[in-house]
Design a protein around this motif. Structure first.
Motif, short mmCIF file in Angstrom:
data_model
loop_
_atom_site.label_atom_id
_atom_site.label_comp_id
_atom_site.label_asym_id
_atom_site.label_seq_id
_atom_site.Cartn_x
_atom_site.Cartn_y
_atom_site.Cartn_z
N LEU A 106 0.83 -1.21 0.00
CA LEU A 106 0.00 0.00 0.00
C LEU A 106 0.86 1.26 0.00
CD1 LEU A 106 -2.93 -0.85 2.45
CD2 LEU A 106 -2.96 -0.76 -0.05
N ALA A 107 1.92 1.26 0.80
CA ALA A 107 2.82 2.42 0.85
C ALA A 107 3.50 2.62 -0.51
CB ALA A 107 3.86 2.23 1.95
N ARG B 3 2.35 1.74 -3.49
CA ARG B 3 1.35 2.26 -4.43
C ARG B 3 1.12 3.75 -4.21
NH1 ARG B 3 -3.81 -1.33 -4.21
NH2 ARG B 3 -4.65 0.63 -4.98
N LYS B 4 1.04 4.16 -2.95
CA LYS B 4 0.83 5.58 -2.64
C LYS B 4 1.99 6.43 -3.14
CE LYS B 4 0.13 8.82 1.08
NZ LYS B 4 0.52 9.14 2.43
N ARG C 1 1.88 6.70 -6.93
CA ARG C 1 0.84 7.64 -7.38
C ARG C 1 1.32 9.08 -7.21
NH1 ARG C 1 -2.85 4.25 -4.68
NH2 ARG C 1 -2.84 5.67 -2.92
N GLU C 2 1.95 9.37 -6.08
CA GLU C 2 2.47 10.72 -5.85
C GLU C 2 3.56 11.08 -6.86
OE1 GLU C 2 3.74 10.97 -1.78
OE2 GLU C 2 1.72 10.65 -1.01
#
Length: 166
Positions: A55-56, A58-59, A62-63
């Motif tokens: 999850l980290a 992916r975040k 995205r950023e």
């Protein structure tokens, strides 16, 4: 079971319970159960850790993609169209302007070590138009047209499909 109490004077200090010896089968089953429970707990911990890391990741991707799109929106496409992807670009004001832009962006955020503007030749080779990198780098700086030999399948697909990736 046998209970044992300790008395000091008229006060009872504690009660201890001693287990009577079990047969070896029960003891082996109990040990196996504990081992399985420890394994399950470790599996859950590892699974949750991997999931949180995913999850980290992916975040952050995205950023990074959002930031790359913001930078790309600031690039003047007419300036890029004026470049040939060769050493003669060094003399062009468009090249200088693009290099200044990329350098200013790189210096504005310490997380950016390198910023590149890349192109792809009709025969499929990926090359650098402009690059902004730290001054202390030992690699040859800013030679337009240098091929990027390590182009991944994702990078090639990004050129083919006009998509972004991280």
């Amino acid at each position: 079971m046998i209970e044992r109490a300790c008395r000091v004077g008229n006060e009872q200090r504690g009660v201890g319970i001693l287990r009577e010896p079990k047969d070896s089968r029960q003891e082996a089953s109990y040990r196996a159960f504990r081992l399985v429970m420890v394994g399950v707990a470790l599996g859950v911990i590892v699974g949750v850790t991997v999931w949180a890391a995913h999850l980290a990741d992916r975040k952050l991707r995205r950023e990074l993609l959002l930031q790359a799109k913001l930078v790309a929106n600031g690039i003047n496409l007419k300036s890029v169209a004026a470049l040939s992807g060769s050493a003669t670009d060094l003399a062009l004001p468009q090249h200088q302007r693009l290099k200044e832009q990329l350098s200013a962006i790189r210096l504005a955020d310490p997380r950016y070590r390198y910023l590149y503007l890349m192109g792809r030749r009709p025969e499929g080779d990926v090359f650098f138009y402009v690059e902004a990198m730290p001054e202390e780098e030992e690699t040859p700086k800013d030679v337009p047209g240098v091929l990027y030999e390590e182009a991944s399948e994702e990078l090639l697909a990004a050129f083919d499909e006009a998509t972004a990736f991280t």
